[in-house]
Design a protein around this motif. Structure first.
Motif, PDB file in Angstrom:
ATOM      1  N   GLY A 185       0.833  -1.213   0.000  1.00 34.49           N
ATOM      2  CA  GLY A 185       0.000   0.000   0.000  1.00 34.49           C
ATOM      3  C   GLY A 185       0.858   1.250   0.000  1.00 34.49           C
ATOM      4  O   GLY A 185       0.582   2.214  -0.723  1.00 34.49           O
ATOM      5  N   GLY A 186       1.926   1.223   0.799  1.00 36.74           N
ATOM      6  CA  GLY A 186       2.825   2.373   0.867  1.00 36.74           C
ATOM      7  C   GLY A 186       3.543   2.603  -0.452  1.00 36.74           C
ATOM      8  O   GLY A 186       3.750   3.744  -0.869  1.00 36.74           O
ATOM      9  N   ALA A 187       3.906   1.511  -1.126  1.00 37.20           N
ATOM     10  CA  ALA A 187       4.591   1.639  -2.420  1.00 37.20           C
ATOM     11  C   ALA A 187       3.636   2.179  -3.479  1.00 37.20           C
ATOM     12  O   ALA A 187       4.012   3.031  -4.292  1.00 37.20           O
ATOM     13  CB  ALA A 187       5.162   0.286  -2.846  1.00 37.20           C
ATOM     14  N   ILE A 188       2.387   1.704  -3.461  1.00 37.32           N
ATOM     15  CA  ILE A 188       1.391   2.221  -4.414  1.00 37.32           C
ATOM     16  C   ILE A 188       1.196   3.722  -4.175  1.00 37.32           C
ATOM     17  O   ILE A 188       1.041   4.514  -5.107  1.00 37.32           O
ATOM     18  CB  ILE A 188       0.061   1.438  -4.288  1.00 37.32           C
ATOM     19  N   ALA A 189       1.268   4.116  -2.891  1.00 38.86           N
ATOM     20  CA  ALA A 189       1.125   5.537  -2.548  1.00 38.86           C
ATOM     21  C   ALA A 189       2.322   6.368  -2.995  1.00 38.86           C
ATOM     22  O   ALA A 189       2.283   7.594  -2.918  1.00 38.86           O
ATOM     23  CB  ALA A 189       0.917   5.686  -1.043  1.00 38.86           C
ATOM     24  N   GLY A 190       3.398   5.722  -3.434  1.00 38.01           N
ATOM     25  CA  GLY A 190       4.507   6.462  -4.038  1.00 38.01           C
ATOM     26  C   GLY A 190       5.788   6.523  -3.228  1.00 38.01           C
ATOM     27  O   GLY A 190       6.753   7.150  -3.643  1.00 38.01           O
ATOM     28  N   GLY A 191       5.828   5.862  -2.055  1.00 34.16           N
ATOM     29  CA  GLY A 191       7.052   5.891  -1.235  1.00 34.16           C
ATOM     30  C   GLY A 191       7.868   4.623  -1.402  1.00 34.16           C
ATOM     31  O   GLY A 191       7.364   3.605  -1.890  1.00 34.16           O
ATOM     32  N   ARG A 192       9.138   4.700  -1.013  1.00 35.14           N
ATOM     33  CA  ARG A 192       9.980   3.492  -0.989  1.00 35.14           C
ATOM     34  C   ARG A 192       9.691   2.734   0.303  1.00 35.14           C
ATOM     35  O   ARG A 192       9.826   3.299   1.398  1.00 35.14           O
ATOM     36  CB  ARG A 192      11.456   3.866  -1.082  1.00 35.14           C
ATOM     37  N   THR A 193       9.303   1.459   0.166  1.00 31.15           N
ATOM     38  CA  THR A 193       8.856   0.704   1.337  1.00 31.15           C
ATOM     39  C   THR A 193       9.580  -0.640   1.433  1.00 31.15           C
ATOM     40  O   THR A 193      10.244  -1.076   0.494  1.00 31.15           O
ATOM     41  CB  THR A 193       7.334   0.449   1.288  1.00 31.15           C
ATOM     42  N   PHE A 194       9.376  -1.281   2.585  1.00 38.15           N
ATOM     43  CA  PHE A 194      10.118  -2.494   2.889  1.00 38.15           C
ATOM     44  C   PHE A 194       9.337  -3.340   3.885  1.00 38.15           C
ATOM     45  O   PHE A 194       8.626  -2.820   4.742  1.00 38.15           O
ATOM     46  CB  PHE A 194      11.472  -2.105   3.510  1.00 38.15           C
ATOM     47  N   CYS A 195       9.470  -4.668   3.762  1.00 40.29           N
ATOM     48  CA  CYS A 195       8.998  -5.557   4.820  1.00 40.29           C
ATOM     49  C   CYS A 195       9.987  -6.714   4.927  1.00 40.29           C
ATOM     50  O   CYS A 195      10.684  -7.037   3.969  1.00 40.29           O
ATOM     51  CB  CYS A 195       7.589  -6.067   4.553  1.00 40.29           C
TER      52      CYS A 195
END
Lengths: 193, 580
Positions: free
Chosen positions: B62-72
């Motif tokens: 969801g965070g990546a779709i929102a445009g940020g660089r994300t990680f899990c």
């Protein structure tokens, strides 16, 4: 030339801090360093081992049997268990503490007698120290690891000052004086090979 | 640039920081846990513990779709839990860059199986990279974010215990802030219903073709080193370090930093340059099978094991026939398996369960050690949450035998125990579930969870009430009981009442983990040898601090933290408390 130091003991005894001190000392001298640790289930009172390797270029982070220059052991039975990793002419520095493993507690087996004498009979250089009492005198039974690092100084290619500097960067300020006492008591103790 | 020594997991977190990552969501699991703990130390990164890996991966997506660089991050079995969103990320792609770290545990230092997560990359058609040391952990993350955005796909970062938990030297750089990418509504890309997904599958296959082409043209993850051409070694990750230790300059290397998709043309070229190819890969024969498909003659699993982790000692012996030389004692030494810590609150519970001779459906956590002798109280341990759901199946098939319970920790209950409990109440089960609430996620090294009242960043929050969840899940309030495991008599009474009842019940067995700072450790206990009758009742609880010295038990005061459970066992009043 790569130097191999193993730190063995029972999960929860503080082997991670000991490996950090040695790793920091090696890096400060400009060596390539690898340290391999065990986290997770073994930390719950199981047999644990940490490998520290340093030299011009280190590839593998682990140490094989017959390869360790120094083994630092927090407990007698663990010293015996990991003995096969010591190289010919290597040095074993062990605390004389005994911690009973569960199979001994349940009575399904016995804690072996005279382990340190048995090891010496194999013509292995052994430094046996009552590190627990020394740590307690220094101010905390948790400082066994630093007592043993102090004792190791004589057999490593680090100077006392190099290890003390690494100790200072590896422990929190409020625990420094206890750890400095612990280091000194290990450094000063009678070295009987 | 600053040089420092870092754990592989810490180096991954440093890579996240330097790459401008803004969001991390994970569930703890050895050997992946420290990545997220280190990431949480940076103010610039929002980091959280999610209740399970599926939630964590979805938050990151969801965070990546929102445009940020994300990680899990997760351990290998966590990726099984997160497999559903994993496969979908391949179809939707991302917007801001996304990395999914999965840490395998060859050798099962702290796991219930030994799976090879490389299979997931091929199955989900997602690129997977694998670093060999801490320096690569950091650099691979930075490159992967750029490539993730370029190819519109998450990258899977595959780690293993020896990479995650080894320290080596890294060079750090300042953080590069990355502006959020614009978010635009795009249902064809992000709404995965058949009509859209059919079109996206085409994109997936086209992307994979492009990735294969890239692996053969300038992909920075792979590295070919030509030395002696008598042997050519194809390897990845930690196995590369072991191979270099053994062969040094006496072999050439194709080091696969990108383990899926494989650089087919470059591998064929490498094989043609060397006299003999050997694939060195831990666990499954994934590279070897692929090389054979390309028509390359190679050694691999004919010489090296599929089971457990490698070492340079093992490779030296198996490939060069050189055995290690060493001396050891001539006797068999007692094993030292992991045990519950002195003062562990689980000890009183498992003592009680064993005494009651119950069939115990177990789960994943420190309390799995309740299966180990002499307590030996657990019948099954399968996977996260299965204690609750599998007990329901067991009770249905054996027609509610009323001698069974499930045991599950607070964090594991939040992870995937709740749905199993709903299943029991909905389907008219009568099972009894014991929730072992020790106020922390224990085995992975003390992480907060929704029931503890603190976040990953140590912000206080209202703890989620286990009692209310159980009530909401349909357990009647009079069958939600709370017990202290330090009082085994009362615990036994309550367990007996609830397994005898004809409705589902929950017993919350509540006492904080003995390793928590808030648990006082200012006393210890001693045994009076003059009054001790050597009945060994105090030893039945399997405390590592109590052992026989001669004919009488004694307490190792350096280990005892003063929980007092042994005193409760003693019928001769021989155990007394001492203040430190």
């Amino acid at each position: 030339m790569v130097k191999n130091i193993m730190i063995v003991g029972v999960g929860g005894q503080g082997s991670l801090l000991a490996s950090r001190i040695v790793g920091n000392a090696a890096m400060a001298q400009g060596y390539d360093v690898k340290v391999s640790e065990v986290h997770g289930m073994s930390q719950r009172g199981g047999s644990v081992v940490t490998y520290v390797r340093y030299g011009d270029k280190v590839h593998s982070p682990v140490i094989g049997r017959g390869e360790a220059d120094i083994i630092i052991s927090f407990e007698q039975l663990e010293a015996a268990r990991w003995l096969s990793f010591l190289k010919k002419d290597g040095v074993l520095i062990t605390s004389t503490q005994k911690i009973m493993p569960m199979p001994v507690i349940t009575g399904s087996t016995q804690y072996p007698d005279e382990l340190i004498s048995q090891i010496k009979e194999k013509n292995i250089k052994v430094v046996a120290i009552d590190a627990l009492s020394k740590a307690e005198k220094a101010g905390s039974i948790k400082a066994v690891n630093v007592v043993l690092i102090g004792a190791m100084t004589h057999y490593s290619n680090f100077s006392k000052q190099q290890l003390l500097d690494a100790l200072k960067t590896s422990v929190p300020q409020k625990l420094l004086s206890v750890n400095l006492n612990a280091f000194e008591s290990g450094y000063e103790c009678e070295q009987t090979l | 640039m600053a040089k420092t020594i870092m754990l592989g997991n810490q180096a991954v977190a440093q890579g996240l920081y330097e790459s401008g990552c803004v969001l991390v969501s994970s569930y703890p699991g050895t050997p992946s846990t420290e990545i997220t703990e280190f990431a949480a130390k940076y103010d610039e990164i929002y980091a959280e513990w999610a209740p399970n890996e599926k939630v964590a991966l979805e938050v990151a997506l969801g965070g990546a779709i929102a445009g940020g660089r994300t990680f899990c991050a997760m351990k290998h079995v966590g990726l099984n839990v997160a497999a559903d969103p994993l496969f979908i990320t391949s179809y939707t792609g991302i917007n801001g860059g996304m990395i999914i770290a999965v840490a395998d545990d060859p050798g099962m230092h702290s796991s219930q199986n030994e799976q090879d997560s490389r299979h997931y990359a091929a199955a989900a058609k997602l690129p997977m990279i694998e670093p060999s040391d801490s320096g690569e952990c950091l650099n691979f993350v930075k490159i992967a974010y750029e490539m993730s955005e370029k190819y519109d796909t998450p990258f899977i970062l595959r780690l293993s215990t020896r990479v995650s938990h080894s320290q080596s030297i890294v060079e750090t750089s300042p953080r590069q802030e990355i502006a959020l990418k614009d978010y635009e509504k795009n249902p064809q890309k992000y709404v995965m219903m058949p009509a859209n997904a059919k079109l996206r599958h085409v994109v997936v296959e086209e992307r994979l073709d492009k990735l294969v082409e890239w692996t053969d043209n300038g992909c920075p993850f792979n590295k070919v080193e030509y030395n002696s051409k008598k042997i050519g070694i194809v390897t990845s990750g930690i196995s590369y370090d072991y191979a270099k230790e053994v062969f040094g300059e006496d072999a050439s290397y194709f080091k696969l930093g990108m383990v899926y998709p494989l650089p087919e043309k470059a591998l064929v070229e490498f094989a043609s340059q060397v006299e003999r190819v050997i694939v060195i890969e831990e666990l499954d024969d994934i590279f070897e099978t692929h090389l054979k498909k390309l028509g390359i003659k190679t050694d691999g699993k004919n010489l090296l094991p599929k089971i457990s982790e490698f070492s340079h000692e093992l490779i030296r012996e198996k490939l060069l026939g050189i055995k290690a030389e060493f001396s050891e004692l001539d006797q068999t030494l007692p094993n030292r398996p992991p045990v519950m810590c002195p003062g562990c609150p689980h000890r009183g519970l498992f003592y009680t369960l064993k005494k009651m001779k119950l069939t115990v459906s177990g789960d994943i956590g420190c309390y799995t050690l309740g299966a180990v002798p002499p307590l030996g109280a657990i019948d099954t341990t399968l996977c996260m949450g299965a204690s609750v759901s599998a007990l329901h199946g067991f009770d249905k098939v054996r027609n509610n035998p009323k001698n069974t319970v499930a045991v599950i920790g607070d964090s594991t209950f939040m992870h995937s125990g709740i749905t199993g409990l709903c299943n029991i109440t909905y389907n008219q089960g009568i099972s009894t579930v014991l929730i072992l609430d020790n106020s922390i996620t224990g085995m992975t090294g003390h992480q907060q969870n929704p029931t503890t009242g603190l976040t990953l960043k140590n912000q206080p929050v209202t703890p989620i009430s286990i009692e209310k969840i159980c009530e909401g899940a349909g357990v009647s309030p009079e069958h939600i009981r709370v017990c202290d495991p330090a009082d085994p008599k009362q615990l036994e009474k309550v367990i007996k009442e609830e397994i005898d009842s004809d409705v589902p019940s929950v017993i919350i067995v509540r006492r904080p983990c003995a390793l928590l700072k808030k648990v006082p450790k200012d006393t210890y206990y001693i045994i009076n040898p003059d009054t001790c009758r050597s009945c060994r009742a105090c030893m039945s609880i399997a405390c590592p601090a109590i052992s026989m010295t001669g004919s009488k038990p004694t307490i190792d005061t350096s280990l005892c933290i003063g929980c007092g459970l042994c005193k409760n066992m003693c019928r001769f009043d021989s155990i007394t408390q001492v203040v430190r």
